[in-house]
Design an enzyme around this catalytic site. Structure first.
Site, PDB file in Angstrom:
ATOM      1  CG  HIS A 442      -1.868  -1.105   1.262  1.00  0.00           C
ATOM      2  ND1 HIS A 442      -2.633  -1.417   2.550  1.00  0.00           N
ATOM      3  CD2 HIS A 442      -2.297  -1.978   0.410  1.00  0.00           C
ATOM      4  CE1 HIS A 442      -3.407  -2.473   2.502  1.00  0.00           C
ATOM      5  NE2 HIS A 442      -3.450  -2.943   1.068  1.00  0.00           N
TER       6      HIS A 442
HETATM    7  C1  LIG Z   1      -0.046  -7.836  -3.767  1.00  0.00           C
HETATM    8  C2  LIG Z   1      -0.873  -6.843  -3.637  1.00  0.00           C
HETATM    9  C3  LIG Z   1      -2.178  -7.078  -2.991  1.00  0.00           C
HETATM   10  C4  LIG Z   1      -3.047  -5.909  -2.406  1.00  0.00           C
HETATM   11  N1  LIG Z   1      -4.374  -6.177  -2.060  1.00  0.00           N
HETATM   12  C5  LIG Z   1      -5.142  -5.263  -1.896  1.00  0.00           C
HETATM   13  C6  LIG Z   1      -6.392  -5.322  -1.120  1.00  0.00           C
HETATM   14  O1  LIG Z   1      -6.752  -6.471  -1.025  1.00  0.00           O
HETATM   15  N2  LIG Z   1      -7.260  -4.473  -1.157  1.00  0.00           N
HETATM   16  C7  LIG Z   1      -7.110  -3.211  -1.529  1.00  0.00           C
HETATM   17  O2  LIG Z   1      -7.624  -2.101  -1.473  1.00  0.00           O
HETATM   18  N3  LIG Z   1      -5.747  -2.933  -2.058  1.00  0.00           N
HETATM   19  C8  LIG Z   1      -4.908  -3.825  -2.183  1.00  0.00           C
HETATM   20  N4  LIG Z   1      -3.660  -3.583  -2.936  1.00  0.00           N
HETATM   21  C9  LIG Z   1      -3.115  -2.152  -3.045  1.00  0.00           C
HETATM   22  C10 LIG Z   1      -3.859  -1.788  -4.160  1.00  0.00           C
HETATM   23  O3  LIG Z   1      -4.045  -2.808  -5.304  1.00  0.00           O
HETATM   24  C11 LIG Z   1      -3.184  -0.477  -4.776  1.00  0.00           C
HETATM   25  O4  LIG Z   1      -3.228   0.602  -3.775  1.00  0.00           O
HETATM   26  C12 LIG Z   1      -3.997   0.327  -6.183  1.00  0.00           C
HETATM   27  O5  LIG Z   1      -4.229  -0.838  -7.196  1.00  0.00           O
HETATM   28  C13 LIG Z   1      -3.286   1.429  -6.569  1.00  0.00           C
HETATM   29  O6  LIG Z   1      -3.729   1.746  -7.439  1.00  0.00           O
HETATM   30  P1  LIG Z   1      -3.243   2.997  -8.509  1.00  0.00           P
HETATM   31  O7  LIG Z   1      -4.382   3.488  -9.580  1.00  0.00           O
HETATM   32  O8  LIG Z   1      -2.523   4.152  -7.546  1.00  0.00           O
HETATM   33  O9  LIG Z   1      -2.081   2.362  -9.232  1.00  0.00           O
HETATM   34  P2  LIG Z   1      -1.865   0.719  -9.800  1.00  0.00           P
HETATM   35  O10 LIG Z   1      -3.019  -0.025  -9.644  1.00  0.00           O
HETATM   36  O11 LIG Z   1      -0.607   0.086  -9.355  1.00  0.00           O
HETATM   37  O12 LIG Z   1      -1.681   1.119 -11.421  1.00  0.00           O
HETATM   38  C14 LIG Z   1      -0.704   1.896 -11.915  1.00  0.00           C
HETATM   39  C15 LIG Z   1      -0.344   1.537 -13.302  1.00  0.00           C
HETATM   40  O13 LIG Z   1       0.482   2.539 -13.880  1.00  0.00           O
HETATM   41  C16 LIG Z   1       1.269   1.870 -14.787  1.00  0.00           C
HETATM   42  N5  LIG Z   1       2.492   2.887 -15.070  1.00  0.00           N
HETATM   43  C17 LIG Z   1       3.421   3.235 -14.154  1.00  0.00           C
HETATM   44  N6  LIG Z   1       4.260   3.934 -14.841  1.00  0.00           N
HETATM   45  C18 LIG Z   1       3.939   4.383 -15.916  1.00  0.00           C
HETATM   46  C19 LIG Z   1       4.498   4.947 -16.801  1.00  0.00           C
HETATM   47  N7  LIG Z   1       5.646   5.707 -16.819  1.00  0.00           N
HETATM   48  N8  LIG Z   1       4.061   4.595 -18.264  1.00  0.00           N
HETATM   49  C20 LIG Z   1       2.488   4.067 -18.425  1.00  0.00           C
HETATM   50  N9  LIG Z   1       2.323   3.217 -17.255  1.00  0.00           N
HETATM   51  C21 LIG Z   1       2.732   3.426 -16.298  1.00  0.00           C
HETATM   52  C22 LIG Z   1       1.696   0.734 -13.970  1.00  0.00           C
HETATM   53  O14 LIG Z   1       2.261  -0.364 -14.824  1.00  0.00           O
HETATM   54  C23 LIG Z   1       0.401   0.126 -13.482  1.00  0.00           C
HETATM   55  O15 LIG Z   1      -0.282  -0.688 -14.107  1.00  0.00           O
HETATM   56  C24 LIG Z   1      -2.705  -4.728  -3.219  1.00  0.00           C
HETATM   57  C25 LIG Z   1      -1.565  -4.229  -3.664  1.00  0.00           C
HETATM   58  C26 LIG Z   1      -0.621  -5.356  -4.166  1.00  0.00           C
HETATM   59  C27 LIG Z   1       0.425  -4.992  -5.147  1.00  0.00           C
END
Ligand SMILES: Cc1cc2nc3c(=O)[nH]c(=O)nc-3n(C[C@H](O)[C@H](O)[C@H](O)COP(=O)(O)OP(=O)(O)OC[C@H]3O[C@@H](n4cnc5c(N)ncnc54)[C@H](O)[C@@H]3O)c2cc1C
Ligand code: SF4
Length: 511
Positions: A442
């Site tokens: 997280h």
């Molecule tokens: C193993 C694991 C278990 C988890 N379990 C839970 C859970 O049960 N419940 C919960 O609420 N949360 C959970 N989380 C946390 C939750 O999934 C994340 O907090 C959430 O997905 C983050 O959302 P986000 O949009 O910030 O980033 P992300 O969902 O990580 O998406 C970011 C995306 O941006 C892309 N990206 C990055 N840089 C670039 C670039 N320069 N150019 C193009 N693309 C790029 C990445 O490849 C990625 O696909 C978990 C996370 C993990 C890793």
């Protein structure tokens, strides 16, 4: 494997290309997919650029290490530098971290929303104002309790232990439709039951005409003065090396690259905040795990993980859950080798792996290294180190009350506990911070939203202060940690930010 219309991969590139759209969304995880679907449904022409590959449900197997290589950034081997170093994991795939997450779907606690409103001046963020955004997200991701018969014995032992202690324990709400309990959530759900953005918001965005380009890493934003007008980058080849170049010109850019990569992208692009706080304020929900060996055959892999959460100590910032980990990964994560490793792995089927999440009280930061890669830095405070020890002691009490006969601790040099009387040993020596095995999934807060351009990077709706045409919609926005799993909060904020962007929709179309 057939691909949806409007979804392109590296195989579709034969030359450098220039594209245009109304709104460019960078990243397709919890924040990016939601904002893209909402904006496309609202009539805007949307392009999503995603660095990771497109891996449909049919590709997901129980080969854990192969899935980690495919779906996790840097094979899951990412580290925040500090004392102690903290291992963290992020998804890199179409669907982002939602493809590999556990599926816990919780609304932001009311006390946190109140804090954001009161202390950070975030507009319209209190529970009564956020309710309709949570409801909308819950509908699209099917946030529900598990069907009966899908939980595993390790989770039932956690529940029984909590009940024996008379502690509050609740069944988790997960984004799932008839989850079969195959316990593969962290390696891609092979049944499609977990409603990650790969199978919910992304198909919805595509159906409303959005175009998604997988395997496309954005290197920097295109800017004209203080206005963002698109982005440029490279298509990633199968060997990881940069291939064809692309530019996308857009009237508005939304960065949803996650709490590590959004600040890095802004930094690489020369975006400065009047607050000077891009990349600061990194919260991590530090996590520790114990291995509790029972006499009975637990077989924790037979059923969904984290079916329950122990909420007795939520106000103190502790959550407990049982998280089965496949043997191939566990064997790398234990402190043992040789005969001891052999012994603990022979007990695998009798082991409950239980974890504790801590709502942290200090923050770290993300910096851009020469060459453009981000690096996280985080030092656990003495206060939080003590809280990790206290939280672990409570978790051990619970597990012994459930019948554990041996508990392996996450504290270097500390002997295993063999019974409830041993728990006090946790407090018999000073906490040795560098020896605590901490990990997290997280990462939050590195471009915080709020009402003060001198303290916050974004306004209450994700618009970057001091810049035009640039929004953020991901975990970076959190002004503070939230003490529960963050996915639903990110999605609800993304829905709300999209609504605000759509208010300018006609002007954007006309521009
Ligand atoms: C193993 C694991 C278990 C988890 N379990 C839970 C859970 O049960 N419940 C919960 O609420 N949360 C959970 N989380 C946390 C939750 O999934 C994340 O907090 C959430 O997905 C983050 O959302 P986000 O949009 O910030 O980033 P992300 O969902 O990580 O998406 C970011 C995306 O941006 C892309 N990206 C990055 N840089 C670039 C670039 N320069 N150019 C193009 N693309 C790029 C990445 O490849 C990625 O696909 C978990 C996370 C993990 C890793
Ligand atoms: S436990 Fe449920 S959600 Fe997780 S991978 Fe198995 S079927 Fe999918």
């Amino acid at each position: 494997m057939p691909r949806p219309e409007n979804l392109f991969t590296r195989d579709d590139w034969t030359a450098d290309r220039a594209l245009t759209c109304d709104v460019l969304v960078i990243g397709s995880g919890a924040g990016g997919a939601v904002v893209a679907a909402e904006l496309a449904e609202g009539g805007l022409e949307v392009i999503v650029l995603e660095e990771g590959g497109y891996h449909p449900t049919e590709e997901f197997t129980t080969h854990a290490t192969a899935m980690v290589r495919k779906l996790y950034r840097d094979g899951g081997a990412t580290l925040a530098i500090g004392s102690p170093p903290i291992a963290f994991q992020e998804g890199r795939a179409v669907g982002g971290s939602t493809v590999i997450n556990g599926g816990m779907s919780w609304r932001t606690p009311e006390r946190i929303l109140d804090r954001w409103w009161r202390e950070d001046g975030v507009d319209g963020v209190r529970a009564k104002e956020m309710g309709r955004y949570f409801e909308r997200v819950e509908k699209y991701i099917s946030a529900k309790h598990q069907d009966p018969g899908t939980t595993s014995r390790d989770n039932e032992l956690l529940r029984e232990g909590a009940e024996k202690m008379s502690w509050k324990v609740i069944p988790n709400i997960r984004n799932q439709l008839h989850c079969a309990g195959t316990n593969n959530c962290a390696f891609g759900c092979p049944t499609g039951a977990k409603r990650s953005t790969l199978v919910t918001y992304i198909p919805r965005a595509l159906a409303f005409g959005a175009r998604l380009y997988a395997d496309c890493r954005v290197e920097r934003l295109l800017r004209e003065g203080t206005r963002s007008v698109g982005a440029e980058g490279r298509v990633i080849q199968p060997n990881g090396k940069p291939g064809h170049r692309f530019t996308v010109r857009a009237k508005l850019v939304v960065s949803s690259a996650g709490a590590i990569h959004t600040p890095a992208l802004l930094g690489r692009s020369g975006v400065k905040s009047p607050s000077g706080r891009i990349g600061q304020n990194l919260s991590l929900h530090p996590n520790v795990k114990v291995l509790a060996v029972f006499d009975e055959n637990v077989e924790g892999w037979k059923g969904v993980h984290q079916a329950y959460q122990v909420r007795e100590f939520q106000e103190e910032g502790y959550l407990f859950a049982a998280v089965n980990i496949p043997p191939s990964i566990l064997s790398m994560a234990t402190p043992f080798y040789g005969r001891e490793l052999d012994e603990i792995m022979r007990d695998y089927n009798r082991t409950v792996i239980a974890g504790m999440l801590l709502e942290d009280s200090v923050t770290g930061r993300v910096r851009v290294l020469p060459g453009g890669r981000p690096q996280a830095f985080y030092d656990l405070s003495d206060f939080d180190a003590h809280r990790l020890v206290r939280g672990t002691s409570l978790l051990c009490e619970l597990l012994f009350s459930a019948g554990a006969r041996r508990i392996v601790l996450p504290f270097e040099g500390m002997a295993d506990l063999r019974g409830p009387d041993d728990v006090r040993k946790l407090f018999e020596r000073p906490v040795h911070k560098p020896g605590i095995e901490v990990m997290t999934v997280h990462m939050m807060g590195t471009c915080a939203m709020g009402g003060d351009p001198k303290r916050h990077v974004c306004d209450s709706y994700g618009k970057v202060y001091g810049h035009e045409g640039l929004y953020i919609s991901d975990a970076s926005l959190f002004p503070s940690p939230i003490g529960v799993n963050p996915m639903e909060t990110i999605m609800a904020l993304a829905t709300r930010n999209a609504e605000r962007i759509l208010d300018q929709g006609a002007a954007l179309k006309a521009a």
